[in-house]
Design a protein around this motif. Structure first.
Motif, PDB file in Angstrom:
ATOM      1  N   ASP A  82      41.038  46.931  34.954  1.00 23.13           N
ATOM      2  CA  ASP A  82      40.060  46.248  35.795  1.00 23.13           C
ATOM      3  C   ASP A  82      38.841  47.130  36.015  1.00 23.13           C
ATOM      4  O   ASP A  82      38.945  48.353  36.052  1.00 23.13           O
ATOM      5  CB  ASP A  82      40.632  45.948  37.194  1.00 23.13           C
ATOM      6  N   VAL A  83      37.695  46.479  36.215  1.00 23.86           N
ATOM      7  CA  VAL A  83      36.478  47.145  36.652  1.00 23.86           C
ATOM      8  C   VAL A  83      36.036  46.424  37.916  1.00 23.86           C
ATOM      9  O   VAL A  83      35.895  45.202  37.922  1.00 23.86           O
ATOM     10  CB  VAL A  83      35.363  47.090  35.587  1.00 23.86           C
ATOM     11  N   LEU A  84      35.849  47.172  39.013  1.00 21.70           N
ATOM     12  CA  LEU A  84      35.404  46.608  40.282  1.00 21.70           C
ATOM     13  C   LEU A  84      33.956  47.023  40.503  1.00 21.70           C
ATOM     14  O   LEU A  84      33.626  48.211  40.384  1.00 21.70           O
ATOM     15  CB  LEU A  84      36.269  47.112  41.433  1.00 21.70           C
ATOM     16  N   LEU A  85      33.087  46.060  40.842  1.00 15.79           N
ATOM     17  CA  LEU A  85      31.656  46.311  40.969  1.00 15.79           C
ATOM     18  C   LEU A  85      31.146  45.859  42.332  1.00 15.79           C
ATOM     19  O   LEU A  85      31.476  44.768  42.791  1.00 15.79           O
ATOM     20  CB  LEU A  85      30.887  45.538  39.895  1.00 15.79           C
ATOM     21  N   ASN A  86      30.314  46.700  42.963  1.00 15.80           N
ATOM     22  CA  ASN A  86      29.591  46.332  44.181  1.00 15.80           C
ATOM     23  C   ASN A  86      28.406  47.277  44.306  1.00 15.80           C
ATOM     24  O   ASN A  86      28.572  48.450  44.595  1.00 15.80           O
ATOM     25  CB  ASN A  86      30.467  46.429  45.416  1.00 15.80           C
ATOM     26  N   PHE A  87      27.213  46.752  44.098  1.00 12.97           N
ATOM     27  CA  PHE A  87      26.006  47.569  44.162  1.00 12.97           C
ATOM     28  C   PHE A  87      25.207  47.303  45.430  1.00 12.97           C
ATOM     29  O   PHE A  87      24.054  47.680  45.542  1.00 12.97           O
ATOM     30  CB  PHE A  87      25.135  47.321  42.928  1.00 12.97           C
ATOM     31  N   GLU A  88      25.817  46.644  46.404  1.00 10.71           N
ATOM     32  CA  GLU A  88      25.132  46.329  47.660  1.00 10.71           C
ATOM     33  C   GLU A  88      24.930  47.610  48.464  1.00 10.71           C
ATOM     34  O   GLU A  88      25.847  48.390  48.672  1.00 10.71           O
ATOM     35  CB  GLU A  88      25.966  45.327  48.464  1.00 10.71           C
ATOM     36  N   LYS A  89      23.719  47.792  48.951  1.00 10.93           N
ATOM     37  CA  LYS A  89      23.379  48.993  49.727  1.00 10.93           C
ATOM     38  C   LYS A  89      23.042  48.622  51.165  1.00 10.93           C
ATOM     39  O   LYS A  89      22.709  47.487  51.462  1.00 10.93           O
ATOM     40  CB  LYS A  89      22.164  49.709  49.109  1.00 10.93           C
ATOM     41  N   LEU A 100      35.435  41.614  40.586  1.00 14.29           N
ATOM     42  CA  LEU A 100      36.439  42.206  39.700  1.00 14.29           C
ATOM     43  C   LEU A 100      36.417  41.493  38.359  1.00 14.29           C
ATOM     44  O   LEU A 100      36.407  40.261  38.304  1.00 14.29           O
ATOM     45  CB  LEU A 100      37.823  42.061  40.356  1.00 14.29           C
ATOM     46  N   VAL A 101      36.386  42.253  37.284  1.00 13.82           N
ATOM     47  CA  VAL A 101      36.516  41.710  35.932  1.00 13.82           C
ATOM     48  C   VAL A 101      37.524  42.582  35.200  1.00 13.82           C
ATOM     49  O   VAL A 101      37.549  43.802  35.377  1.00 13.82           O
ATOM     50  CB  VAL A 101      35.148  41.650  35.211  1.00 13.82           C
ATOM     51  N   GLY A 102      38.399  41.952  34.435  1.00 13.29           N
ATOM     52  CA  GLY A 102      39.424  42.740  33.763  1.00 13.29           C
ATOM     53  C   GLY A 102      40.220  41.923  32.769  1.00 13.29           C
ATOM     54  O   GLY A 102      39.852  40.805  32.406  1.00 13.29           O
ATOM     55  N   ALA A 103      41.335  42.509  32.366  1.00 13.09           N
ATOM     56  CA  ALA A 103      42.239  41.850  31.423  1.00 13.09           C
ATOM     57  C   ALA A 103      43.646  42.348  31.684  1.00 13.09           C
ATOM     58  O   ALA A 103      43.847  43.457  32.194  1.00 13.09           O
ATOM     59  CB  ALA A 103      41.831  42.162  29.990  1.00 13.09           C
ATOM     60  N   GLU A 104      44.596  41.505  31.371  1.00 13.81           N
ATOM     61  CA  GLU A 104      46.000  41.895  31.469  1.00 13.81           C
ATOM     62  C   GLU A 104      46.713  41.396  30.224  1.00 13.81           C
ATOM     63  O   GLU A 104      46.286  40.432  29.596  1.00 13.81           O
ATOM     64  CB  GLU A 104      46.650  41.331  32.724  1.00 13.81           C
ATOM     65  N   GLY A 105      47.773  42.085  29.890  1.00 15.22           N
ATOM     66  CA  GLY A 105      48.543  41.689  28.723  1.00 15.22           C
ATOM     67  C   GLY A 105      50.017  41.974  28.913  1.00 15.22           C
ATOM     68  O   GLY A 105      50.395  42.946  29.561  1.00 15.22           O
ATOM     69  N   THR A 106      50.829  41.081  28.385  1.00 21.66           N
ATOM     70  CA  THR A 106      52.278  41.276  28.370  1.00 21.66           C
ATOM     71  C   THR A 106      52.713  41.174  26.909  1.00 21.66           C
ATOM     72  O   THR A 106      51.871  41.045  26.011  1.00 21.66           O
ATOM     73  CB  THR A 106      53.008  40.193  29.196  1.00 21.66           C
TER      74      THR A 106
END
Length: 163
Positions: A82-89, A100-106
């Protein structure tokens, strides 16, 4: 099986190239949650959280999905990134939520996902699972809507609780 290896290799190269550029701190987390993938699964596992500042956070995890598929108990291993992003100041409660953007695999499916995370601790994500070949879980194909609700507990918090 080649698709899983390719995906893991691409994710590994991506994260290694990011971490080679800057000094990141690492934190360990335990995660528990609920996953819907054509049926309900409980999830238990661990994650590593990497950050340089709290604008962008990277997480790698491994867990086990446990549930009933066609009235039979089943366990699937799961890897996630996962990559979590928040650029709010200049906010009062600094970085209370992340995109949150990501990937999962089984061993049965691969699923890209998007969602939100509160404090990097409580995640709600959704995506679409693509089956790996003809892989089935107790006769049921793992394809379609994928929903995750996860609680990530920092091990530092657990350690401090028992002091």
């Amino acid at each position: 099986m080649m698709n899983v290896r390719t995906a893991i290799t691409i994710l590994s190269v991506f994260f290694v190239s990011i971490f080679a550029k800057a000094q990141y701190t690492m934190h360990k987390m335990i995660n528990v949650g609920y996953v819907y993938q054509n049926q309900s699964f409980g999830e238990v596992g661990g994650k590593l959280l990497f950050l340089k500042n709290d604008d962008v956070i990277y997480r790698l995890g491994g867990s086990a999905l446990m549930g009933s598929a066609n009235s039979q108990f089943a366990i699937m291993p799961k890897l996630s990134a996962d990559v979590l992003l928040n650029f709010e100041k200049n906010v009062d409660f600094y970085h209370s939520y992340y995109f949150l953007v990501g990937a999962e695999g089984t061993n049965k499916y691969l699923a890209p996902k998007v969602g939100i995370s509160l404090f990097g601790i409580l995640d709600l994500t959704g995506g679409y699972a693509f089956p790996i070949g003809n892989a089935r879980l107790n006769g049921k194909k793992m394809e379609g809507l994928n929903v995750n609700f996860t609680l990530n507990i920092p091990t530092v918090f657990i350690h401090d609780m028992f002091k």
